[in-house]
Design an enzyme around this catalytic site. Structure first.
Site, PDB file in Angstrom:
ATOM      1  N   GLY A  45       0.761  -1.189  -0.004  1.00  0.00           N
ATOM      2  CA  GLY A  45      -0.103   0.016   0.127  1.00  0.00           C
ATOM      3  C   GLY A  45       0.794   1.349  -0.041  1.00  0.00           C
ATOM      4  N   GLN A  50       2.874  10.065   1.460  1.00  0.00           N
ATOM      5  CA  GLN A  50       4.216   9.306   1.479  1.00  0.00           C
ATOM      6  C   GLN A  50       4.838   9.683   0.244  1.00  0.00           C
ATOM      7  OE1 GLN A  50       2.208   5.189   2.360  1.00  0.00           O
ATOM      8  NE2 GLN A  50       4.296   5.284   3.456  1.00  0.00           N
ATOM      9  N   CYS A  95       5.942   0.401   7.762  1.00  0.00           N
ATOM     10  CA  CYS A  95       5.549   1.399   6.706  1.00  0.00           C
ATOM     11  C   CYS A  95       6.833   1.661   6.103  1.00  0.00           C
ATOM     12  CB  CYS A  95       5.224   2.534   7.663  1.00  0.00           C
ATOM     13  SG  CYS A  95       4.573   3.887   6.823  1.00  0.00           S
ATOM     14  N   LEU A  96       6.674   2.153   4.673  1.00  0.00           N
ATOM     15  CA  LEU A  96       7.641   2.650   3.864  1.00  0.00           C
ATOM     16  C   LEU A  96       8.159   3.686   4.378  1.00  0.00           C
ATOM     17  CD1 LEU A  96       6.078   1.714   0.360  1.00  0.00           C
ATOM     18  CD2 LEU A  96       7.766   0.201   1.870  1.00  0.00           C
ATOM     19  N   HIS A 137      -4.307   0.986   7.353  1.00  0.00           N
ATOM     20  CA  HIS A 137      -3.201   1.438   7.575  1.00  0.00           C
ATOM     21  C   HIS A 137      -3.053   2.740   6.355  1.00  0.00           C
ATOM     22  CE1 HIS A 137       1.401   1.342   8.184  1.00  0.00           C
ATOM     23  NE2 HIS A 137       1.326   1.916   6.942  1.00  0.00           N
ATOM     24  N   GLU A 138      -3.502   2.682   5.321  1.00  0.00           N
ATOM     25  CA  GLU A 138      -3.536   3.712   4.337  1.00  0.00           C
ATOM     26  C   GLU A 138      -4.452   4.827   4.502  1.00  0.00           C
ATOM     27  OE1 GLU A 138      -0.649   3.580   2.650  1.00  0.00           O
ATOM     28  OE2 GLU A 138      -0.217   1.474   2.879  1.00  0.00           O
ATOM     29  N   HIS A 141      -3.028   7.306   6.938  1.00  0.00           N
ATOM     30  CA  HIS A 141      -1.990   8.214   6.421  1.00  0.00           C
ATOM     31  C   HIS A 141      -2.628   9.374   5.690  1.00  0.00           C
ATOM     32  CE1 HIS A 141       2.121   6.285   6.389  1.00  0.00           C
ATOM     33  NE2 HIS A 141       1.658   5.309   5.955  1.00  0.00           N
TER      34      HIS A 141
END
Length: 186
Positions: A45, A50, A95-96, A137-138, A141
């Site tokens: 994702g 991000q 998380c990226l 999760h996304e 963000h």
């Protein structure tokens, strides 16, 4: 085109993102670039903040399951989680934007989400299991939240120096990143 992923500490990751409309400039290109970026970073994702954009856009691709069935792949524009139900379950998330940190996060297994896809078709969909977790999760963000926000005070304190290191760029990632406090090279 692969975009740099914004690291922990950048203010864009804490913004509640704004809705967009079908006239958002180069939206199809942005979505394509986000998929390229996510895949090159081995993510499932990726949210617009991000990649430095405070807009209500995220993508999800859970990949194939163990039996080789197609995964859950979607674009979410102006998403709104309407309902979360079920008994919360723990799963180790990463998380990226926060490389090298993985922690157990409690999330409910079922969601009802309303969103526009990349063709501006409105959907209201029930999602369960891992795809629901990735969406949550996304979605966090675009609400200005990170998975580390769900951790207890003691655990956050224990991770503080690692998180500060990430902000400074003192971390290794296999993908291009943008660090908010990176020191200038002399």
């Amino acid at each position: 085109m692969k975009l740099p992923i914004v690291a922990y500490g950048d203010p864009v990751l804490r913004k509640v993102c704004v809705s967009i409309d079908e006239n958002y400039p180069d939206l199809a290109k942005l979505i394509s670039n986000m998929f390229d970026t996510m895949y090159s970073a081995s993510g499932v994702g990726l949210a617009a903040p991000q990649v430095g954009l405070p807009i209500r856009l995220f993508i999800v691709d859970t990949g194939e399951d163990e039996e080789g069935n197609a995964g859950y792949k979607k674009v979410f524009i102006n998403a709104e989680i309407l309902e979360e139900t079920g008994e919360p379950w723990a799963f180790t998330e990463g998380c990226l934007s926060i490389p090298d940190i993985r922690e157990d996060v409690m999330r409910k297994p079922n969601i009802l989400v309303k969103y526009y896809d990349e063709n501006w078709m409105l959907h209201e969909e029930e999602v369960t299991g891992m795809p629901a977790r990735v969406i949550q999760h996304e979605y966090d963000h675009i609400q200005g939240k990170l998975f580390t926000d769900t951790l207890g005070v003691l655990r956050k304190r224990m991770l503080k120096s690692k998180l500060d290191s990430i902000s400074r760029g003192d971390v290794r990632a296999d993908y291009k990143m943008k660090f908010p406090q990176q020191r200038k090279k002399r």
